[in-house]
Structures are given as C-alpha cells and as structure tokens.
Enzyme design. Structure first.
Site, PDB file in Angstrom:
ATOM      1  N   ARG A  35      -4.006 -20.796 -14.443  1.00 45.93           N
ATOM      2  CA  ARG A  35      -3.211 -20.603 -13.226  1.00 45.93           C
ATOM      3  C   ARG A  35      -3.686 -21.558 -12.130  1.00 45.93           C
ATOM      4  O   ARG A  35      -4.889 -21.794 -12.000  1.00 45.93           O
ATOM      5  CB  ARG A  35      -3.345 -19.166 -12.707  1.00 45.93           C
ATOM      6  N   SER A  60       0.850  -1.185   0.000  1.00 50.45           N
ATOM      7  CA  SER A  60       0.000   0.000   0.000  1.00 50.45           C
ATOM      8  C   SER A  60       0.886   1.236   0.000  1.00 50.45           C
ATOM      9  O   SER A  60       2.115   1.134   0.048  1.00 50.45           O
ATOM     10  CB  SER A  60      -0.924  -0.007   1.219  1.00 50.45           C
ATOM     11  N   ARG A  88     -16.388 -14.058 -13.758  1.00 51.51           N
ATOM     12  CA  ARG A  88     -16.372 -13.540 -12.399  1.00 51.51           C
ATOM     13  C   ARG A  88     -17.444 -12.466 -12.221  1.00 51.51           C
ATOM     14  O   ARG A  88     -17.877 -11.829 -13.178  1.00 51.51           O
ATOM     15  CB  ARG A  88     -14.997 -12.917 -12.063  1.00 51.51           C
ATOM     16  N   TYR A  99      -4.635 -19.086   0.005  1.00 49.10           N
ATOM     17  CA  TYR A  99      -5.277 -17.799   0.293  1.00 49.10           C
ATOM     18  C   TYR A  99      -6.723 -18.004   0.720  1.00 49.10           C
ATOM     19  O   TYR A  99      -7.170 -17.496   1.754  1.00 49.10           O
ATOM     20  CB  TYR A  99      -5.213 -16.896  -0.941  1.00 49.10           C
TER      21      TYR A  99
END
Length: 338
Positions: free
Chosen positions: A292, A36, A231, A149
């Site tokens: 992926r 960030s 998505r 994740y």
C-alpha cells in the site's frame, strides 16, 4: 481534574475516557461521530458508573469550542480528534490538512483564549518515516513522512512546540503511538471502524468473525524476516494508562515533551495472523496483495523515556491484545450496531 477529550468517543478516546473516569477525573467529551459511536459512550458510563458531559460537534468549530471552555473549568485537554487512515490520506490530502492541522490550530486558539495551557496530543510513530535503524527513540529526527496523515501529525507537533517556545505557560505532551490493538477486557468497548478497516487487527477480526471473506496481506517482499511488515503493537489499555501518566506529568512540569508509547518489540503481519489463529482455534483466510502507498517496512519503539519520565511501561503482550480484541469482536460481531 476536569479533562476535555476531543474525539473522546473514538476507539482510543473511549478507552482513555474510561481510564480517566476510573482514576477519579471528571470528563467532557467532544465528538462529531464521523468515525465513532454514541453506544461506546453509553457503555463507558455503564462500566464506570459515572456520568460525563458530551458536546457533539466539529473540532474546527471555533464558536462551539469557545462555549465549551466558557461552560466548564477545564484543567487539561486530551486531543484525539482527527482523521487517521493512511491510505485515505493519500487519496484525500486536503481533508487531512483541514481537519488535523486546521482543527488543532482552532483548538489551540480556543485554549489560549480560555487560559488552558495543558494538552496531551495523540500523535503517531509514522512521523519517523521509513528508517533503517530500530528501535526508534524520540531522538530520531523525524524523516520524510510516508503519507499526508503522518505529515499532518508532525505539523501539529510543531505547532505545539512553537507555542511552548512562545509562551512558557504551555505544557504539552506529545505521545507518539505505535500500533494500538485490543479492547477493554469486558468486551464491551473496542474498535469499530466505519466502512472497511484500514488497520490489520480490526480487518483480521472481521474475517475471523465471518464479516469478511479474507485478509489482504499488503506486501510479502519487505526486507523483514518473513517479508511482511513489522510493527510494534500496543494494547489500547496500556495506551490509555500512558495518557493518565502524561496528564499527571503535566500537572508538575511545563514545556514541551515527546514520548514513544510502544512495547519495544516488533511483530510481523504473519506473526499476528498466527497468534489470532491460535486464539480463535481456526485458520484465517488470507491472500497476498500489493504494497500500500504510505506503508513502511518496519517500525518499533524504544519506550524507555516514557518509563523514566512518566513512570509508564506497557504491561500486556501480543496474546493479551488479540485475546481481548477477539473477545470484543466475538461479543459484538457487528460492532456497536448489533
């Protein structure tokens, strides 16, 4: 209310911070700036005309968390801090378990010690795994997560659910994001990933602005209408408004709740590419690459529970998302490091 935003300088955190300040809340930001920028916070202050407190540090630092809660009378926590790249999590699983799960447990301990029991947790639709039936509702049993994740996010959900079972003082909102896209309409804050972007929109934007040569489309052989992954893309400002709705809900309700934040509509990778080409007025160089690890074929939300419980509904469509995202990228071709 006084709100602590962990990871508040990040892409989603900074937009939620801006919305919180505009809604009249006081804010405290905790961020380690590993993915960030301080500039995002400077711009949020400029856009809102409001100041907020900043602590630089790691979510796993129990001593620092104790000090934050001691220094401030915090009403609720919005927990964004964590690692978030699917591909990286496959390569570095221990880092993800350490930061995402370990950091959340450390935070929960500090909250309980300080008597703060309201938390909105930044989760993900990835916890549903690869499911055939769409759209996904909160009643879908989380499947076999496709990446470390996603597994870490599901574990943290379970940590907070167990806390609610063990102690009725806890009020927890789990927000399962679908795919955040877009930027603040001013073009002043947006997504600025360090290194190579892991997500479609920021990578495509960097290609469109000339920072990268071509977009890799990971897989064109999925069982979807055009072979590319589908998505549910959601504008980051809609997402920010969803957090405000969740905070308001927690002030009136206790216990554990899960809500999907999405539009309820799926778009393929090629849909996104075509829409971005329309917005920029130029073709986007692209190439087909192998799938992926950790990616699923399709994923979109049934967001009706959020509408019923939180009074929240996404207002912005794909064109709005990409137009705002492109405005940010065009005004900031090198991100915050211009």
């Amino acid at each position: 209310m006084k709100l602590l935003l962990t990871g508040g300088a990040g892409y989603i955190g900074s937009h939620v911070l801006l919305s919180c300040l505009e809604a009249g809340h006081d804010a405290i930001v905790l961020d380690d700036f590993s993915n960030s920028s301080r500039e995002a916070l400077t711009r949020v202050e400029a856009l809102t005309g409001r100041h907020f407190s900043l602590y630089e540090g790691d979510i796993r630092d129990a001593t620092m968390l104790e000090q934050i809660f001691k220094d401030n009378k915090i009403d609720a926590v919005l927990h964004f801090a964590g690692l978030k790249a699917v591909g990286e999590s496959v390569q570095k699983p221990l880092d993800y378990y350490d930061v995402n799960v370990g950091g959340s447990v450390t935070l929960a301990k500090a909250m309980a010690q300080a008597g703060v029991y309201r938390v909105v947790f930044s989760s993900t639709a990835s916890v549903y795994g690869d499911q055939e039936k769409m759209p996904l509702t909160e009643e879908n049993v989380p499947g076999e997560a496709a990446s470390p994740y996603a597994r870490t996010k599901r574990m943290v959900e379970q940590v907070f659910e167990d806390l609610c079972i063990s102690d009725q003082r806890w009020s927890v909102a789990i927000l399962r994001y679908f795919n955040p896209v877009g930027a603040h309409p001013s073009g002043q804050i947006g997504e600025d990933p360090l290194g190579e972007p892991a997500n479609l929109a920021p990578f495509a934007m960097q290609v469109a602005v000339g920072r990268r040569q071509s977009l890799a489309v990971f897989g064109d052989d999925y069982p979807t209408p055009d072979g590319t992954g589908v998505r549910d893309y959601i504008h980051v400002m809609d997402l920010a408004e969803g957090h405000l709705a969740a905070v308001n809900f927690l002030t009136k309700n206790s216990g554990f709740g899960v809500w999907n934040l999405g539009t309820g509509r799926g778009h393929s990778v090629l849909d996104v590419v075509r829409e971005l080409e329309n917005i920029t007025g130029k073709p986007l160089p692209k190439r087909i690459a192998s799938r992926r690890p950790g990616d699923t074929a399709q994923c979109w939300a049934d967001p009706s529970r959020a509408a019923t419980d939180l009074g929240w509904k996404a207002k912005r469509g794909l064109s709005d998302m990409l137009t705002d995202h492109w405005r940010w990228q065009e005004q900031n071709p090198k991100g915050y490091n211009k």
